[in-house]
Design a protein around this motif. Structure first.
Motif, PDB file in Angstrom:
ATOM      1  N   TRP A  56       0.570  -1.285   0.103  1.00 21.89           N
ATOM      2  CA  TRP A  56      -0.077  -0.103  -0.261  1.00 21.89           C
ATOM      3  C   TRP A  56       1.065   1.371  -0.386  1.00 21.89           C
ATOM      4  N   GLY A  57       1.693   1.335   0.549  1.00 18.07           N
ATOM      5  CA  GLY A  57       2.948   2.680   0.883  1.00 18.07           C
ATOM      6  C   GLY A  57       3.405   2.928  -0.867  1.00 18.07           C
ATOM      7  N   SER A  58       3.438   2.153  -1.904  1.00 22.47           N
ATOM      8  CA  SER A  58       3.391   2.445  -3.214  1.00 22.47           C
ATOM      9  C   SER A  58       2.477   3.084  -4.542  1.00 22.47           C
ATOM     10  N   VAL A  59       1.164   3.272  -3.688  1.00 25.20           N
ATOM     11  CA  VAL A  59       0.504   4.360  -4.285  1.00 25.20           C
ATOM     12  C   VAL A  59      -0.184   4.837  -2.942  1.00 25.20           C
ATOM     13  N   CYS A  60       0.798   4.778  -2.028  1.00 21.01           N
ATOM     14  CA  CYS A  60       0.059   6.055  -1.076  1.00 21.01           C
ATOM     15  C   CYS A  60       1.050   7.629  -1.583  1.00 21.01           C
ATOM     16  N   THR A  61      -0.271   8.891  -1.930  1.00 25.05           N
ATOM     17  CA  THR A  61       0.519   9.589  -1.908  1.00 25.05           C
ATOM     18  C   THR A  61       1.212  10.935  -0.835  1.00 25.05           C
ATOM     19  N   ALA A  62       2.811  11.697  -1.841  1.00 26.54           N
ATOM     20  CA  ALA A  62       3.235  11.992  -1.123  1.00 26.54           C
ATOM     21  C   ALA A  62       3.085  12.750  -0.435  1.00 26.54           C
ATOM     22  N   PRO A  63       3.074  12.907   1.491  1.00 26.24           N
ATOM     23  CA  PRO A  63       4.325  12.310   1.878  1.00 26.24           C
ATOM     24  C   PRO A  63       3.703  10.915   1.914  1.00 26.24           C
ATOM     25  N   GLU A  64       4.348   9.730   1.792  1.00 23.78           N
ATOM     26  CA  GLU A  64       3.876   8.156   1.867  1.00 23.78           C
ATOM     27  C   GLU A  64       4.286   7.962   3.269  1.00 23.78           C
ATOM     28  N   VAL A  65       3.939   8.936   4.114  1.00 24.90           N
ATOM     29  CA  VAL A  65       4.006   8.114   5.431  1.00 24.90           C
ATOM     30  C   VAL A  65       1.955   7.588   6.176  1.00 24.90           C
ATOM     31  N   LEU A  66       1.981   7.326   7.759  1.00 21.07           N
ATOM     32  CA  LEU A  66       0.613   7.278   8.244  1.00 21.07           C
ATOM     33  C   LEU A  66       0.599   8.858   9.206  1.00 21.07           C
ATOM     34  N   PHE A  67      -0.606   8.999   8.918  1.00 18.59           N
ATOM     35  CA  PHE A  67      -1.313   9.673   9.726  1.00 18.59           C
ATOM     36  C   PHE A  67      -2.129   9.648  10.519  1.00 18.59           C
ATOM     37  N   SER A  68      -2.125  10.120  12.176  1.00 26.48           N
ATOM     38  CA  SER A  68      -2.295   9.962  13.074  1.00 26.48           C
ATOM     39  C   SER A  68      -4.216  10.739  12.941  1.00 26.48           C
ATOM     40  N   GLY A  69      -4.662   9.787  12.609  1.00 25.13           N
ATOM     41  CA  GLY A  69      -6.372  10.401  12.390  1.00 25.13           C
ATOM     42  C   GLY A  69      -6.929  10.419  13.947  1.00 25.13           C
ATOM     43  N   GLY A  70      -6.694   9.977  14.867  1.00 24.12           N
ATOM     44  CA  GLY A  70      -6.882  10.236  15.829  1.00 24.12           C
ATOM     45  C   GLY A  70      -7.179   9.663  16.641  1.00 24.12           C
ATOM     46  N   PRO A  71      -7.977   9.811  18.461  1.00 17.62           N
ATOM     47  CA  PRO A  71      -7.661   9.363  19.276  1.00 17.62           C
ATOM     48  C   PRO A  71      -7.926   7.812  19.505  1.00 17.62           C
ATOM     49  N   VAL A  72      -9.090   6.847  18.947  1.00 18.29           N
ATOM     50  CA  VAL A  72      -9.885   6.035  18.915  1.00 18.29           C
ATOM     51  C   VAL A  72      -8.880   4.293  17.824  1.00 18.29           C
ATOM     52  N   GLU A  73      -8.824   3.568  18.618  1.00 20.07           N
ATOM     53  CA  GLU A  73      -7.898   2.146  17.823  1.00 20.07           C
ATOM     54  C   GLU A  73      -7.051   2.773  17.099  1.00 20.07           C
ATOM     55  N   LYS A  74      -5.688   3.527  17.435  1.00 22.96           N
ATOM     56  CA  LYS A  74      -4.388   4.068  17.374  1.00 22.96           C
ATOM     57  C   LYS A  74      -3.239   2.718  16.257  1.00 22.96           C
ATOM     58  N   ASP A  75      -4.057   1.455  16.927  1.00 22.74           N
ATOM     59  CA  ASP A  75      -3.262   0.083  15.877  1.00 22.74           C
ATOM     60  C   ASP A  75      -3.958  -0.521  14.615  1.00 22.74           C
ATOM     61  N   GLY A  76      -5.173   0.481  14.708  1.00 22.72           N
ATOM     62  CA  GLY A  76      -5.771   0.193  13.251  1.00 22.72           C
ATOM     63  C   GLY A  76      -5.587   0.495  12.391  1.00 22.72           C
ATOM     64  N   ALA A  77      -5.372   1.058  11.039  1.00 25.69           N
ATOM     65  CA  ALA A  77      -5.527   1.557  10.420  1.00 25.69           C
ATOM     66  C   ALA A  77      -6.646   1.634   9.289  1.00 25.69           C
ATOM     67  N   LEU A  78      -7.422   2.945   8.852  1.00 23.48           N
ATOM     68  CA  LEU A  78      -8.291   3.512   7.776  1.00 23.48           C
ATOM     69  C   LEU A  78      -7.866   4.363   6.699  1.00 23.48           C
TER      70      LEU A  78
END
Length: 185
Positions: A56-78
């Protein structure tokens, strides 16, 4: 009050001091009778998507980093995607508004990779129970404004809050020049 619906942005007002949300821009991706779910657009981390989610990193928009989406379920990805077309029948993509969609990260990248004009991955999310967000808006914790796809996928998010406010009509645009602490003015 502007209608709260998927595809809208929440901009934290200066009155919102909660460290989870102070200075944030939140994209609402799901709004229903049970509550609302969104992701914070302006809190990039230093963790590369490829380190956590491989291809999935190869198709992400730059910068290809995770963003902190919020305080709920920080171990999950959306993941929020910008679909290449208005076709809503693409496997693994649930429409949000216009060409924005939530991407099911269990879908093989080969199936949807060519359908994407943008992809951003968030660790965690922001969530509100029924009526909770409406109460926060009434308390003047949030400005509710329309989103543009570019808001979600811009490379540098440091001025996103001000830039979104600046393009709003009327007095709301004036808030973009407000100092963080008016007492220091």
């Amino acid at each position: 009050m502007t209608e709260v619906r998927a595809g809208m942005l929440l901009l934290a007002t200066p009155a919102l001091l909660d460290p989870n949300f102070a200075g944030t821009v939140v994209l609402l991706v799901d709004v229903n009778d049970d509550g609302c779910l969104g992701v914070v657009l302006n809190r990039p981390t230093e963790v590369l998507v490829a380190q956590v989610l491989g291809d999935w990193g190869s198709v992400c928009t730059a910068p290809e980093v995770l963003f902190s989406g919020g305080p709920v379920e920080k171990d999950g990805a959306l993941a929020v995607a910008l679909r290449h077309s208005d076709d809503e029948g693409v496997l693994g993509l649930r429409p949000v508004a216009d060409r924005l969609a939530v991407l099911d990260l269990d879908t093989p990248v080969e199936i949807v990779g060519d359908e994407l004009d943008g992809l951003r991955v968030f660790a965690g999310y922001a969530g509100w129970g029924a009526g909770q967000l409406e109460n926060e808006i009434a308390r003047e914790d949030w400005y509710v404004v329309p989103a543009q796809p570019a808001d979600v996928f811009r490379a540098d998010t440091t001025t996103l809050w001000r830039d979104v406010l600046r393009r709003q009509p009327g007095d709301l645009a004036l808030h973009s020049t407000r100092p963080a602490d008016p007492e220091l003015n």
